[in-house]
Design an enzyme around this catalytic site. Structure first.
Site, PDB file in Angstrom:
ATOM      1  N   ASN A 160       0.867  -1.179   0.000  1.00 24.50           N
ATOM      2  CA  ASN A 160       0.000   0.000   0.000  1.00 24.50           C
ATOM      3  C   ASN A 160       0.904   1.229   0.000  1.00 24.50           C
ATOM      4  O   ASN A 160       1.499   1.554   1.015  1.00 24.50           O
ATOM      5  CB  ASN A 160      -0.888  -0.045   1.261  1.00 24.50           C
ATOM      6  CG  ASN A 160      -1.696   1.225   1.454  1.00 24.50           C
ATOM      7  OD1 ASN A 160      -1.803   2.042   0.541  1.00 24.50           O
ATOM      8  ND2 ASN A 160      -2.254   1.391   2.643  1.00 24.50           N
ATOM      9  N   TRP A 161       0.976   1.868  -1.165  1.00 23.00           N
ATOM     10  CA  TRP A 161       1.904   3.001  -1.288  1.00 23.00           C
ATOM     11  C   TRP A 161       1.352   4.269  -0.641  1.00 23.00           C
ATOM     12  O   TRP A 161       2.028   5.283  -0.577  1.00 23.00           O
ATOM     13  CB  TRP A 161       2.217   3.272  -2.770  1.00 23.00           C
ATOM     14  CG  TRP A 161       2.982   2.175  -3.448  1.00 23.00           C
ATOM     15  CD1 TRP A 161       3.364   0.967  -2.906  1.00 23.00           C
ATOM     16  CD2 TRP A 161       3.476   2.160  -4.794  1.00 23.00           C
ATOM     17  NE1 TRP A 161       4.058   0.226  -3.838  1.00 23.00           N
ATOM     18  CE2 TRP A 161       4.136   0.932  -5.003  1.00 23.00           C
ATOM     19  CE3 TRP A 161       3.419   3.071  -5.857  1.00 23.00           C
ATOM     20  CZ2 TRP A 161       4.736   0.588  -6.227  1.00 23.00           C
ATOM     21  CZ3 TRP A 161       4.006   2.738  -7.069  1.00 23.00           C
ATOM     22  CH2 TRP A 161       4.662   1.507  -7.244  1.00 23.00           C
ATOM     23  N   LYS A 162       0.091   4.228  -0.243  1.00 22.60           N
ATOM     24  CA  LYS A 162      -0.576   5.395   0.366  1.00 22.60           C
ATOM     25  C   LYS A 162      -0.409   6.631  -0.536  1.00 22.60           C
ATOM     26  O   LYS A 162      -0.367   6.485  -1.749  1.00 22.60           O
ATOM     27  CB  LYS A 162      -0.043   5.639   1.777  1.00 22.60           C
ATOM     28  CG  LYS A 162      -0.081   4.365   2.632  1.00 22.60           C
ATOM     29  CD  LYS A 162       0.078   4.642   4.083  1.00 22.60           C
ATOM     30  CE  LYS A 162       0.169   3.323   4.828  1.00 22.60           C
ATOM     31  NZ  LYS A 162       0.148   3.484   6.260  1.00 22.60           N
TER      32      LYS A 162
ATOM     33  N   HIS B  45      -9.405   0.832   4.909  1.00 24.01           N
ATOM     34  CA  HIS B  45      -8.122   0.999   5.619  1.00 24.01           C
ATOM     35  C   HIS B  45      -8.357   1.908   6.827  1.00 24.01           C
ATOM     36  O   HIS B  45      -9.164   2.836   6.766  1.00 24.01           O
ATOM     37  CB  HIS B  45      -7.087   1.614   4.667  1.00 24.01           C
ATOM     38  CG  HIS B  45      -5.702   1.603   5.225  1.00 24.01           C
ATOM     39  ND1 HIS B  45      -5.285   2.521   6.160  1.00 24.01           N
ATOM     40  CD2 HIS B  45      -4.655   0.773   5.024  1.00 24.01           C
ATOM     41  CE1 HIS B  45      -4.015   2.255   6.484  1.00 24.01           C
ATOM     42  NE2 HIS B  45      -3.624   1.194   5.814  1.00 24.01           N
TER      43      HIS B  45
ATOM     44  N   GLU C  97      -6.769   4.298   8.001  1.00 24.92           N
ATOM     45  CA  GLU C  97      -6.577   5.732   7.749  1.00 24.92           C
ATOM     46  C   GLU C  97      -7.822   6.331   7.091  1.00 24.92           C
ATOM     47  O   GLU C  97      -8.163   7.489   7.333  1.00 24.92           O
ATOM     48  CB  GLU C  97      -5.315   5.942   6.884  1.00 24.92           C
ATOM     49  CG  GLU C  97      -4.059   5.728   7.717  1.00 24.92           C
ATOM     50  CD  GLU C  97      -2.846   5.276   6.926  1.00 24.92           C
ATOM     51  OE1 GLU C  97      -2.843   5.352   5.695  1.00 24.92           O
ATOM     52  OE2 GLU C  97      -1.886   4.815   7.575  1.00 24.92           O
TER      53      GLU C  97
ATOM     54  N   GLU D 210      -5.154  -5.395  10.638  1.00 28.78           N
ATOM     55  CA  GLU D 210      -4.165  -4.347  10.835  1.00 28.78           C
ATOM     56  C   GLU D 210      -4.435  -3.630  12.155  1.00 28.78           C
ATOM     57  O   GLU D 210      -5.256  -2.696  12.204  1.00 28.78           O
ATOM     58  CB  GLU D 210      -4.239  -3.331   9.693  1.00 28.78           C
ATOM     59  CG  GLU D 210      -3.963  -3.916   8.333  1.00 28.78           C
ATOM     60  CD  GLU D 210      -3.381  -2.864   7.388  1.00 28.78           C
ATOM     61  OE1 GLU D 210      -2.259  -3.069   6.935  1.00 28.78           O
ATOM     62  OE2 GLU D 210      -4.031  -1.838   7.163  1.00 28.78           O
TER      63      GLU D 210
ATOM     64  N   GLY E 274       2.520   2.024  10.785  1.00 29.30           N
ATOM     65  CA  GLY E 274       3.437   3.156  10.631  1.00 29.30           C
ATOM     66  C   GLY E 274       4.139   3.567  11.908  1.00 29.30           C
ATOM     67  O   GLY E 274       4.772   4.616  11.959  1.00 29.30           O
TER      68      GLY E 274
ATOM     69  N   SER F  52       3.592  -2.320  10.327  1.00 34.05           N
ATOM     70  CA  SER F  52       5.048  -2.296  10.465  1.00 34.05           C
ATOM     71  C   SER F  52       5.716  -3.623  10.098  1.00 34.05           C
ATOM     72  O   SER F  52       6.652  -4.051  10.765  1.00 34.05           O
ATOM     73  CB  SER F  52       5.436  -1.860  11.892  1.00 34.05           C
ATOM     74  OG  SER F  52       4.977  -0.551  12.150  1.00 34.05           O
TER      75      SER F  52
ATOM     76  N   GLY G 110       2.866  -1.186   4.302  1.00 39.82           N
ATOM     77  CA  GLY G 110       2.858   0.236   3.972  1.00 39.82           C
ATOM     78  C   GLY G 110       4.272   0.718   3.684  1.00 39.82           C
ATOM     79  O   GLY G 110       4.810   0.518   2.595  1.00 39.82           O
ATOM     80  N   GLY G 111       4.893   1.311   4.689  1.00 37.51           N
ATOM     81  CA  GLY G 111       6.211   1.945   4.542  1.00 37.51           C
ATOM     82  C   GLY G 111       7.237   1.113   3.785  1.00 37.51           C
ATOM     83  O   GLY G 111       7.911   1.613   2.872  1.00 37.51           O
TER      84      GLY G 111
HETATM   85  C1  PEP Z   1      -0.681  -0.071   6.110  1.00 38.06           C
HETATM   86  O1  PEP Z   1      -0.825   1.110   5.884  1.00 38.06           O
HETATM   87  O2  PEP Z   1      -1.528  -0.866   5.675  1.00 38.06           O
HETATM   88  C2  PEP Z   1       0.471  -0.498   6.880  1.00 38.06           C
HETATM   89  C3  PEP Z   1       0.456  -1.678   7.384  1.00 38.06           C
HETATM   90  O3  PEP Z   1       1.489   0.418   7.034  1.00 38.06           O
HETATM   91  P1  PEP Z   1       2.948   0.128   7.676  1.00 38.06           P
HETATM   92  O4  PEP Z   1       3.464  -1.142   7.041  1.00 38.06           O
HETATM   93  O5  PEP Z   1       3.765   1.320   7.289  1.00 38.06           O
HETATM   94  O6  PEP Z   1       2.765  -0.016   9.138  1.00 38.06           O
END
Ligand code: PEP
Length: 250
Positions: free
Chosen positions: A9-11, A95, A97, A167, A173, A213, A234-235
């Site tokens: 997920n590049w957000k 998600h 967010e 999640e 994050g 994470s 994500g990251g």
């Molecule tokens: C996400 O946004 O779905 C996520 C899991 O982010 P991160 O890996 O950065 O915690």
């Protein structure tokens, strides 16, 4: 045996040119990967360019959101036909967010799941608790509510087009990953919940990703848990090497 699926997920990251660069690197580095399904979810503005790069690869395209109407006066929204046209095979729904910053509720999540699972795309449906909810011992109740309401009216047939991403919000994050045991506990809870709602075959079939994470150094242990069928990243999905390492850990 469920095949693992790793989604990035590049957000709200990557311009068109940056997306092309990352997609090209992923395409080259993923050539010999057979063991897991790979999905990348760039921002809407980079979907077409990314699709062009990955079309002759094993990497699939996903969107980070979708609206439930096909067209009309819905300023700022993107519809399912638009995503299909851009080459998407997956759409992330609900998600945290989007729930936290953009007012998504279990009801809007439900409408989006209905839409996506009525098509040939697959929905990646996110659920998860806050730190306060976990500390209060409310994790299972929250997940139960999110799934029961989010999946209202969803049939067994539609379940074939759903992946659940667990999640925990406190792990997204933050660098605070759930331990493999904490994650496995909730994944097993979710699988049992699906069993009670849709039967043993659906529970056995559904893939449940962990997200929060996930990094190259914790991926293998998380992904070796019996009920963890992949990761939503994500990251670490913004760097080709890190994302490929995570896929290899599957
Ligand atoms: C996400 O946004 O779905 C996520 C899991 O982010 P991160 O890996 O950065 O915690």
């Amino acid at each position: 045996m469920r095949r693992k699926i790793i989604a990035g997920n590049w957000k709200m990251n990557k311009t068109g040119a940056e997306a092309i660069e990352l997609a090209k690197a992923l395409k080259v580095k993923s050539v010999n990967i057979e063991r897991a399904d790979m999905v990348i979810c760039p921002p809407f503005t980079a979907l077409y360019q990314t699709a062009e790069i990955i079309k002759a690869s094993k990497i699939k395209l996903g969107a980070q959101n979708v609206y439930w109407e096909d067209s009309g006066a819905f300023t700022g929204e993107i519809s399912l036909p638009m995503l299909k046209d851009a080459g998407c095979e997956y759409a992330i729904i609900g998600h945290s967010e989007r729930r936290q910053f953009f007012g998504e509720t279990d009801e809007t999540v439900n409408r989006k799941i209905q839409k996506v699972t009525g098509s040939d795309l697959t929905a990646i449906v996110c659920v998860g608790e806050t730190l306060e909810q976990r500390k209060a011992g409310d994790t299972e109740r929250i997940i139960n509510t999110q799934i029961s309401n989010g999946f209202a009216g969803i049939t067994q047939e539609q379940m074939k087009r759903i992946i659940i991403a667990y999640e925990p919000i406190w792990a997204i994050g933050t660098g605070m990953t759930a331990t493999p045991e904490q994650a496995e506990d909730v994944h097993l809870f979710i699988r049992n919940l699906i069993k009670s709602l849709y039967g043993a075959a659906a529970a056995d079939m559904i893939r449940i990703q962990y997200g929060g994470s996930v990094k190259p150094d914790n991926a293998a242990e998380l992904l070796s848990q019996p009920d963890i069928d992949g990761a939503l990243v994500g990251g670490a999905s913004l760097k080709a090497d890190a994302f490929i390492e995570i896929i290899k850990a599957a």
